[in-house]
Design a protein around this motif. Structure first.
Motif, short mmCIF file in Angstrom:
data_model
loop_
_atom_site.label_atom_id
_atom_site.label_comp_id
_atom_site.label_asym_id
_atom_site.label_seq_id
_atom_site.Cartn_x
_atom_site.Cartn_y
_atom_site.Cartn_z
N ARG A 125 -1.70 0.22 7.40
CA ARG A 125 -1.05 -0.34 6.20
C ARG A 125 -0.70 -1.81 6.38
O ARG A 125 -0.68 -2.57 5.42
CB ARG A 125 0.17 0.47 5.80
CG ARG A 125 1.30 0.41 6.78
CD ARG A 125 2.56 1.10 6.23
NE ARG A 125 3.68 0.87 7.10
CZ ARG A 125 4.39 -0.25 7.13
NH1 ARG A 125 4.10 -1.24 6.32
NH2 ARG A 125 5.40 -0.39 7.95
N PHE A 144 -2.88 -5.98 -1.42
CA PHE A 144 -3.18 -4.74 -2.14
C PHE A 144 -2.71 -4.90 -3.58
O PHE A 144 -1.61 -5.41 -3.81
CB PHE A 144 -2.45 -3.56 -1.48
CG PHE A 144 -2.99 -2.23 -1.85
CD1 PHE A 144 -3.90 -1.58 -1.04
CD2 PHE A 144 -2.61 -1.62 -3.03
CE1 PHE A 144 -4.42 -0.35 -1.39
CE2 PHE A 144 -3.12 -0.38 -3.40
CZ PHE A 144 -4.02 0.25 -2.57
N ARG A 201 -10.50 0.23 -1.11
CA ARG A 201 -9.80 1.05 -2.10
C ARG A 201 -10.01 0.62 -3.55
O ARG A 201 -9.10 0.69 -4.37
CB ARG A 201 -8.30 1.15 -1.78
CG ARG A 201 -8.01 1.80 -0.44
CD ARG A 201 -8.54 3.23 -0.42
NE ARG A 201 -8.18 3.91 0.82
CZ ARG A 201 -9.07 4.33 1.72
NH1 ARG A 201 -10.37 4.11 1.54
NH2 ARG A 201 -8.67 4.95 2.80
N PHE A 248 -2.73 -4.88 4.99
CA PHE A 248 -2.63 -5.32 3.60
C PHE A 248 -1.36 -6.10 3.33
O PHE A 248 -0.98 -6.31 2.18
CB PHE A 248 -2.77 -4.11 2.66
CG PHE A 248 -4.07 -3.39 2.89
CD1 PHE A 248 -5.26 -3.90 2.40
CD2 PHE A 248 -4.12 -2.23 3.63
CE1 PHE A 248 -6.46 -3.27 2.63
CE2 PHE A 248 -5.31 -1.58 3.87
CZ PHE A 248 -6.49 -2.10 3.37
N ALA A 294 0.54 2.78 -5.74
CA ALA A 294 -0.59 2.61 -4.83
C ALA A 294 -0.91 3.93 -4.14
O ALA A 294 -2.08 4.33 -4.05
CB ALA A 294 -0.29 1.52 -3.81
N ALA A 296 -8.10 -3.84 -2.99
CA ALA A 296 -7.43 -4.53 -1.89
C ALA A 296 -8.45 -5.28 -1.07
O ALA A 296 -9.65 -5.03 -1.16
CB ALA A 296 -6.69 -3.50 -1.02
N THR A 345 -7.01 0.27 -8.67
CA THR A 345 -6.55 -0.32 -7.42
C THR A 345 -7.68 -1.09 -6.76
O THR A 345 -8.86 -0.84 -7.01
CB THR A 345 -5.99 0.77 -6.46
OG1 THR A 345 -5.40 0.14 -5.34
CG2 THR A 345 -7.06 1.72 -6.01
N ILE A 354 0.83 -1.20 0.00
CA ILE A 354 0.00 0.00 0.00
C ILE A 354 0.87 1.26 0.00
O ILE A 354 0.42 2.33 -0.38
CB ILE A 354 -0.99 -0.01 1.18
CG1 ILE A 354 -2.08 1.07 0.98
CG2 ILE A 354 -0.27 0.13 2.51
CD1 ILE A 354 -3.20 1.02 1.98
#
Length: 164
Positions: free
Chosen positions: A42, A52, A85, A45, A17, A66, A64, A12
């Protein structure tokens, strides 16, 4: 730009990203008047908690998506993950890229033993709601940070691990 979407797993914090996450935040500001301030760690992920992805067209980051493991119990599933996201840049929209990213999230989550995906989106994102409904997601009770928001809608879908 052709429609040969290449999806790569990234952190991420990867620059592509980060670029796309900021773009989706700008979209939230335009639609809702503010950034999405729901808590994101973060590390959610990173293996084994989630993953992600960035989608590329002609080498450019355009999409994107995730997922992160979740404690939400929905649709009878005990092992769930939350979609986060999902975004496609405006220049690449209306080409089925979000649907392809969503299918990729479903496949990768099912491969990790996830039984269902859950997600939250907003009423001011009708194209997202249509994508989820047309992809087999069904309304579920609100959960998480936006559980009590009038603008929030939550959906879930059982994953069929036998289809992999």
């Amino acid at each position: 730009m052709d429609d040969d979407l290449r999806i790569e797993r990234v952190s991420i914090t990867h620059p592509d990203a980060a670029f796309l996450v900021e773009a989706v935040q700008e979209e939230y500001v335009a639609r809702y008047g503010g950034r999405d301030d729901s808590p994101i760690d973060r590390r959610d992920f990173d293996d084994p908690l989630g993953t992600f992805f960035v989608g590329y067209l002609d080498g450019r980051p355009v999409a994107t998506g995730a997922w992160r493991r979740s404690s939400v119990k929905a649709l009878g599933a005990q092992v769930t993950a939350e979609v986060k996201r999902m975004y496609v840049v405006p220049a690449a929209q209306r080409r089925g890229l979000a649907r392809r990213m969503l299918a990729h999230l479903e496949t990768t989550a099912a491969a990790e033993g996830i039984e269902a995906l859950v997600l939250e989106t907003g009423m001011k994102q009708p194209e997202a709601i249509e994508l989820y409904l047309s992809s087999g997601y069904e309304p579920i009770p609100g959960f998480g940070y936006y559980a009590d928001s009038d603008l929030s809608r939550c959906f879930g879908r059982l994953l069929r691990t036998t289809d992999l």
